[in-house]
Scaffold this motif. Structure first.
Motif, PDB file in Angstrom:
ATOM      1  N   VAL A 181     -25.935  29.461   3.210  1.00 17.25           N
ATOM      2  CA  VAL A 181     -24.991  30.270   2.441  1.00 17.25           C
ATOM      3  C   VAL A 181     -25.618  30.585   1.085  1.00 17.25           C
ATOM      4  CG1 VAL A 181     -22.726  30.328   1.348  1.00 17.25           C
ATOM      5  CG2 VAL A 181     -23.001  29.320   3.631  1.00 17.25           C
ATOM      6  N   GLY A 182     -25.547  31.858   0.706  1.00 23.37           N
ATOM      7  CA  GLY A 182     -26.212  32.320  -0.505  1.00 23.37           C
ATOM      8  C   GLY A 182     -27.519  33.001  -0.215  1.00 23.37           C
ATOM      9  N   VAL A 198     -14.258  26.292   2.154  1.00 22.51           N
ATOM     10  CA  VAL A 198     -14.371  25.041   1.402  1.00 22.51           C
ATOM     11  C   VAL A 198     -15.859  24.703   1.272  1.00 22.51           C
ATOM     12  CG1 VAL A 198     -13.704  22.632   1.226  1.00 22.51           C
ATOM     13  CG2 VAL A 198     -12.175  24.259   2.352  1.00 22.51           C
ATOM     14  N   TYR A 199     -16.319  24.577   0.036  1.00 22.52           N
ATOM     15  CA  TYR A 199     -17.731  24.304  -0.228  1.00 22.52           C
ATOM     16  C   TYR A 199     -17.938  22.799  -0.433  1.00 22.52           C
ATOM     17  CZ  TYR A 199     -18.128  29.325  -0.763  1.00 22.52           C
ATOM     18  OH  TYR A 199     -18.102  30.675  -0.530  1.00 22.52           O
ATOM     19  N   ALA A 200     -18.788  22.221   0.420  1.00 21.14           N
ATOM     20  CA  ALA A 200     -19.131  20.801   0.330  1.00 21.14           C
ATOM     21  C   ALA A 200     -20.656  20.706   0.294  1.00 21.14           C
ATOM     22  CB  ALA A 200     -18.564  20.038   1.526  1.00 21.14           C
ATOM     23  N   VAL A 201     -21.234  21.287  -0.766  1.00 22.81           N
ATOM     24  CA  VAL A 201     -22.683  21.485  -0.815  1.00 22.81           C
ATOM     25  C   VAL A 201     -23.431  20.373  -1.552  1.00 22.81           C
ATOM     26  CG1 VAL A 201     -22.571  23.975  -0.516  1.00 22.81           C
ATOM     27  CG2 VAL A 201     -22.346  23.020  -2.816  1.00 22.81           C
ATOM     28  N   GLY A 202     -22.715  19.357  -2.035  1.00 27.16           N
ATOM     29  CA  GLY A 202     -23.366  18.191  -2.596  1.00 27.16           C
ATOM     30  C   GLY A 202     -24.083  18.426  -3.906  1.00 27.16           C
ATOM     31  N   ALA A 203     -25.076  17.569  -4.170  1.00 28.05           N
ATOM     32  CA  ALA A 203     -25.868  17.625  -5.399  1.00 28.05           C
ATOM     33  C   ALA A 203     -27.322  17.375  -5.030  1.00 28.05           C
ATOM     34  CB  ALA A 203     -25.373  16.575  -6.393  1.00 28.05           C
ATOM     35  N   SER A 406     -26.946  22.247  -7.709  1.00 26.34           N
ATOM     36  CA  SER A 406     -27.680  23.481  -7.992  1.00 26.34           C
ATOM     37  C   SER A 406     -26.740  24.668  -7.835  1.00 26.34           C
ATOM     38  CB  SER A 406     -28.853  23.653  -7.013  1.00 26.34           C
ATOM     39  OG  SER A 406     -29.793  22.626  -7.154  1.00 26.34           O
ATOM     40  N   PRO A 407     -26.965  25.732  -8.621  1.00 25.68           N
ATOM     41  CA  PRO A 407     -26.145  26.936  -8.440  1.00 25.68           C
ATOM     42  C   PRO A 407     -26.330  27.509  -7.039  1.00 25.68           C
ATOM     43  CG  PRO A 407     -27.398  27.034 -10.501  1.00 25.68           C
ATOM     44  CD  PRO A 407     -27.940  25.870  -9.722  1.00 25.68           C
ATOM     45  N   LEU A 408     -25.227  27.958  -6.450  1.00 23.36           N
ATOM     46  CA  LEU A 408     -25.274  28.622  -5.164  1.00 23.36           C
ATOM     47  C   LEU A 408     -25.036  30.107  -5.430  1.00 23.36           C
ATOM     48  CD1 LEU A 408     -23.579  27.345  -1.923  1.00 23.36           C
ATOM     49  CD2 LEU A 408     -23.637  29.771  -2.480  1.00 23.36           C
ATOM     50  N   PRO A 409     -25.983  30.974  -5.065  1.00 19.50           N
ATOM     51  CA  PRO A 409     -25.848  32.402  -5.365  1.00 19.50           C
ATOM     52  C   PRO A 409     -24.507  32.964  -4.920  1.00 19.50           C
ATOM     53  CG  PRO A 409     -28.022  31.943  -4.455  1.00 19.50           C
ATOM     54  CD  PRO A 409     -27.227  30.675  -4.328  1.00 19.50           C
ATOM     55  N   GLY A 410     -23.842  33.618  -5.873  1.00 20.98           N
ATOM     56  CA  GLY A 410     -22.555  34.229  -5.559  1.00 20.98           C
ATOM     57  C   GLY A 410     -21.364  33.345  -5.818  1.00 20.98           C
ATOM     58  N   LEU A 411     -21.599  32.113  -6.329  1.00 23.60           N
ATOM     59  CA  LEU A 411     -20.505  31.179  -6.563  1.00 23.60           C
ATOM     60  C   LEU A 411     -20.556  30.725  -8.022  1.00 23.60           C
ATOM     61  CD1 LEU A 411     -18.391  30.094  -4.524  1.00 23.60           C
ATOM     62  CD2 LEU A 411     -19.716  27.986  -4.419  1.00 23.60           C
ATOM     63  N   ARG A 417     -21.748  20.428 -16.144  1.00 22.85           N
ATOM     64  CA  ARG A 417     -21.360  19.350 -15.233  1.00 22.85           C
ATOM     65  C   ARG A 417     -22.227  19.300 -13.982  1.00 22.85           C
ATOM     66  NH1 ARG A 417     -15.997  20.157 -13.167  1.00 22.85           N
ATOM     67  NH2 ARG A 417     -16.071  17.957 -12.587  1.00 22.85           N
ATOM     68  N   GLY A 418     -22.958  20.364 -13.703  1.00 22.23           N
ATOM     69  CA  GLY A 418     -23.756  20.408 -12.486  1.00 22.23           C
ATOM     70  C   GLY A 418     -22.908  20.506 -11.245  1.00 22.23           C
ATOM     71  N   THR A 419     -21.782  21.247 -11.327  1.00 21.70           N
ATOM     72  CA  THR A 419     -20.858  21.382 -10.205  1.00 21.70           C
ATOM     73  C   THR A 419     -20.460  22.839 -10.031  1.00 21.70           C
ATOM     74  OG1 THR A 419     -18.882  21.098 -11.583  1.00 21.70           O
ATOM     75  CG2 THR A 419     -19.876  19.094 -10.655  1.00 21.70           C
ATOM     76  N   VAL A 420     -19.878  23.146  -8.875  1.00 18.93           N
ATOM     77  CA  VAL A 420     -19.211  24.429  -8.708  1.00 18.93           C
ATOM     78  C   VAL A 420     -18.050  24.451  -9.707  1.00 18.93           C
ATOM     79  CG1 VAL A 420     -17.866  25.888  -7.141  1.00 18.93           C
ATOM     80  CG2 VAL A 420     -19.841  24.600  -6.271  1.00 18.93           C
TER      81      VAL A 420
END
Length: 492
Positions: A181-182, A198-203, A406-411, A417-420
């Motif tokens: 995704v992205g 629902v985004y569960a993309v971790g760190a 990490s940034p997710l393109p488009g989000l 904070r290093g979060t969505v």
């Protein structure tokens, strides 16, 4: 004879709902929940039925009479939790889904990620709605942190993957693996295709670690991926040839995993899920000493007590403590529940003294990393304490100071904070308003804190918000063609 919860506890609270006398605490509605290393069984109330042991997904619950000598301390720890703490074993009021939950117009939900947070999210959705769930993951194999973040010798903890396996073949679940995704599909496209995402993309990044030298430490995250066989980590990413002494900056559980794996008896790793290349490298390794370095005193240790206890109980590799006298002496005053309390019984040794045994692990407190010494290769780590600056000899320096997203393109992304960017799980746009149908769970929501089980309550809170939004939308939408907060008129 009561049961006791031991080192492997994942804190996902599966055991709570099956206990007939409510003797396991803290519960999700108590202030301590999510703040303790383990859940605890009250030996005064336990009726020895064993229902909790059957329900535990990671085999962390054992009858006290069957605890091994090294596990006996957990009988004391479970009892100690209740020693000075009044606990009400009466059941709280039952919680039911909203009476009109059947009116929710929720047909298709996308979950980005396949780790524990993603799985708990999907489980809650499947249990409460008739929606279908589609998982997206850029990796070819599902599991996320449960597969590639848990050390291979933690075989019981890794069983959480088996707990989720049936979810991936559920009749209302679709798996789309190898889709990033992205990159391969955008968040905007997902929003157009699904009722909710629902985004569960971790760190997946390390926290910044300023050092006064151009040499940088190797990420412990890389080491973890190397020994768990993460597809993004090459077999030669970690080179242990010529490495005798290792310093790990940071003293969380990842640091302890690194210390334990690097000093393990290789025969004990045979038959685990360790990657073949890591097993071969460790068999030929000459690592004799691993120093786990913390800036502050033992009362601020970031590792859990159970992980520390496991290292101290491992007779094959001695554990010693190092640091300024006043800091080391603080160990003796720690309560039994403190993370570093098992270290009160180990010897005090000086670093950088030559190791007197084949292998050892050194816990060094009260020392701040300053710079990596190198001369064609790593030679040591300069550290500073109240007495000045000294050098700890090292052939390899690892960084285990925590992760960030990490940034997710488009989000939308919160760089601080290093979060969505989100409020309580609702993704927030640049204008400060919630993005319709976009949610986030796990480390991408709250930051890289907490273990596997902490994601369960977190995911269920986000799903509750999602369902509340869907229910509100269903009750205010006059027709299926009307544009609303939750559903989009642009969808065909």
């Amino acid at each position: 004879m009561a049961f006791a919860i031991t080192q492997n506890c994942c804190n996902d609270a599966s055991c709570l709902s099956v206990c007939p006398v409510n003797c396991i605490h803290p519960t999700p509605d108590e202030p301590d929940f999510g703040k303790t290393d383990l859940l605890y069984i009250d030996p005064r109330t336990c009726i020895d039925c064993g229902a909790c042991a059957d329900a535990c997904p990671v085999d962390a619950i054992t009858r006290v009479s069957r605890l091994s000598p090294s596990q006996q301390v957990y009988a004391e720890l479970n009892a100690d939790y209740y020693k000075d703490r009044p606990v009400d074993h009466a059941w709280g009021a039952p919680v039911f889904p909203p009476a009109d939950i059947g009116k929710v117009a929720l047909r298709r939900v996308a979950v980005v990620g396949t780790g524990p947070a993603a799985c708990y999210t999907a489980t809650a959705l499947l249990r409460q709605t008739d929606a279908t769930v589609t998982f997206f993951d850029r990796l070819p194999t599902a599991g996320g942190l449960a597969r590639y973040g848990v050390a291979p010798d933690h075989t019981s903890t890794r069983r959480i993957g088996e707990h989720f396996r049936s979810l991936f073949v559920h009749s209302r679940v679709t798996m789309r693996m190898g889709v990033e995704v992205g990159v391969d599909i955008t968040p905007e496209q997902l929003s157009a295709e699904f009722d909710a995402v629902v985004y569960a993309v971790g760190a997946d990044r390390d926290r910044a670690l300023p050092l006064g030298d151009e040499a940088v430490p190797v990420s412990a995250r890389l080491l973890v991926g190397w020994y768990t066989g993460h597809p993004d980590v090459a077999a030669d990413a970690i080179d242990l040839s010529g490495v005798e002494r290792v310093v790990v900056i940071g003293n969380g559980n990842v640091a302890l995993d690194a210390a334990r794996i690097l000093t393990a008896d290789v025969d004990d790793l045979v038959g685990t899920d360790i990657s073949p290349h890591a097993l071969a490298a460790l068999r030929n390794s000459s690592v004799s000493e691993v120093t786990v370095l913390g800036r502050r005193g033992p009362e601020f240790a970031a590792f859990t007590r159970s992980e520390c206890q496991a290292l101290v109980s491992r007779r094959s590799v001695p554990v010693v403590v190092d640091g300024p006298d006043d800091i080391v002496s603080a160990l003796g005053s720690l309560p039994m529940s403190a993370s570093a309390s098992p270290l009160a019984t180990v010897p005090v040794a000086s670093v950088p003294a030559a190791s007197e045994t084949a292998r050892r692990i050194v816990f060094s407190f009260g020392r701040t990393p300053v710079a990596i010494r190198h001369d064609g290769g790593v030679r040591g780590l300069d550290v500073r304490d109240a007495d000045g600056t000294r050098t700890i000899a090292a052939d390899l320096v690892l960084q285990a100071t925590g992760y960030r997203g990490s940034p997710l393109p488009g989000l939308p992304f919160d760089e601080d904070r290093g979060t969505v960017r989100n409020v309580d799980g609702r993704v927030i746009g640049e204008d400060g308003d919630p993005l319709a149908g976009a949610y986030v769970v796990g480390w991408a929501k709250r930051g890289a804190s907490g273990g596997i089980g902490d994601n369960k309550a977190d995911a269920e809170r986000t799903v509750d918000l999602l369902l509340a939004d869907a229910l509100a939308d269903s009750s205010t939408t006059a027709s299926t063609t009307r544009r609303s907060v939750f559903r989009r008129s642009a969808r065909k």
